[in-house]
Design an enzyme around this catalytic site. Structure first.
Site, PDB file in Angstrom:
ATOM      1  N   ASP A   1      62.213  77.146  51.038  1.00 38.74           N
ATOM      2  CA  ASP A   1      60.868  77.695  51.173  1.00 38.74           C
ATOM      3  C   ASP A   1      60.934  79.064  51.852  1.00 38.74           C
ATOM      4  O   ASP A   1      61.330  79.167  52.999  1.00 38.74           O
ATOM      5  CB  ASP A   1      60.036  76.730  52.031  1.00 38.74           C
ATOM      6  CG  ASP A   1      58.603  77.184  52.183  1.00 38.74           C
ATOM      7  OD1 ASP A   1      57.869  76.534  52.956  1.00 38.74           O
ATOM      8  OD2 ASP A   1      58.215  78.187  51.549  1.00 38.74           O
TER       9      ASP A   1
ATOM     10  N   ASP B   1      50.675  74.634  52.622  1.00 35.19           N
ATOM     11  CA  ASP B   1      51.081  74.999  53.986  1.00 35.19           C
ATOM     12  C   ASP B   1      49.953  74.766  54.975  1.00 35.19           C
ATOM     13  O   ASP B   1      48.843  75.261  54.765  1.00 35.19           O
ATOM     14  CB  ASP B   1      51.489  76.480  54.036  1.00 35.19           C
ATOM     15  CG  ASP B   1      52.802  76.735  53.321  1.00 35.19           C
ATOM     16  OD1 ASP B   1      52.820  77.534  52.371  1.00 35.19           O
ATOM     17  OD2 ASP B   1      53.796  76.103  53.698  1.00 35.19           O
TER      18      ASP B   1
END
Ligand code: DX5
Ligand code: ZN
Length: 221
Positions: free
Chosen positions: A176, A35
């Site tokens: 996600d 991320d």
């Protein structure tokens, strides 16, 4: 295509990242989820571009699954050393020239995914399905780990799966956020085939990393 796992590195032991990466790399996990946040598109900063680039040096089996939560994500492609084998997810909500960004990712030999946040309707994808390699459906609001599932997530997964199947293209449907022990199976049933595992499963701390991966793979295969 059987379901694949992509553990989220921002949920790992940040003081022992290399050992967690190496453990995951040996555990049969297909991807590692990286991320990147710019503090503007989302009010948080996590892994930086240099770290995301360095991860390449320690991977043997896993491939990088890079999730860029940033405005103008193309600004970071060079510093992340985007290349063959990478998945790069950019946010529909964060790009000025989405088609150019998609072309840029593909010109580097990587797979171009479009990420959509919970408040973005699935039908924004309809004109893009022919140009991308996958979709990242955010099942929490982007920016932080440990959040509850966003309302309507399961229905959205099913809706995107239907769009992909109707397109006759073999796109990956990645989910996600709050991919938990008890919800991961339902996410797969609704059409997800790449699951980002974070604090509500693989990094929940209930078991060792190896045991958690084994448990998760058993649930989603
Ligand atoms: C959040 C990130 C996710 C997050 C998942 O914006 O994109 O990858 O780390 O963490 P959990 O599984 O705890 O929601
Ligand atoms: Zn992510």
């Amino acid at each position: 295509m059987s379901s694949m796992l992509s553990p989220s590195l921002m949920c790992a032991d940040l003081l022992n990242l290399q050992s967690d990466i190496e453990t995951l790399d040996k555990s049969g996990v297909e991807y590692i989820h990286l991320d990147f946040m710019d503090g503007a598109f989302v009010p948080n900063i996590t892994l930086d571009a240099t770290l995301i680039k360095r991860v390449k040096d320690v991977l043997v089996n896993m491939k990088r699954d890079i999730h860029i939560m940033a405005f103008n994500p193309e600004k970071y492609f060079d510093s992340m050393d985007i290349g063959t084998g990478d998945i790069v997810s950019v946010h529909y909500e964060a790009c000025n020239n989405l088609l150019d960004v998609i072309d840029d990712i593909k010109s580097r030999g990587a797979s171009a995914f479009i990420a959509i946040s919970p408040d973005t309707p699935a039908d924004v994808l309809s004109s893009l399905v022919d140009k991308i390699d996958g979709v990242l459906v955010m099942t929490v609001y982007p920016g932080f780990a440990g959040q509850p599932l966003a309302q309507g997530s399961m229905e959205k997964i099913a809706e995107v799966r239907k769009m992909i199947d109707n397109s006759k293209k073999d796109l990956i449907l990645e989910v996600d956020g709050h991919v938990s022990w008890d919800l991961c199976k339902e996410m797969v049933m609704n059409g997800a085939n790449l699951l980002v595992a974070g604090t509500s499963s693989v990094f929940s701390g209930e078991n060792t990393l190896e045991e958690s991966v084994k448990r998760m793979k058993g649930l989603i295969s």
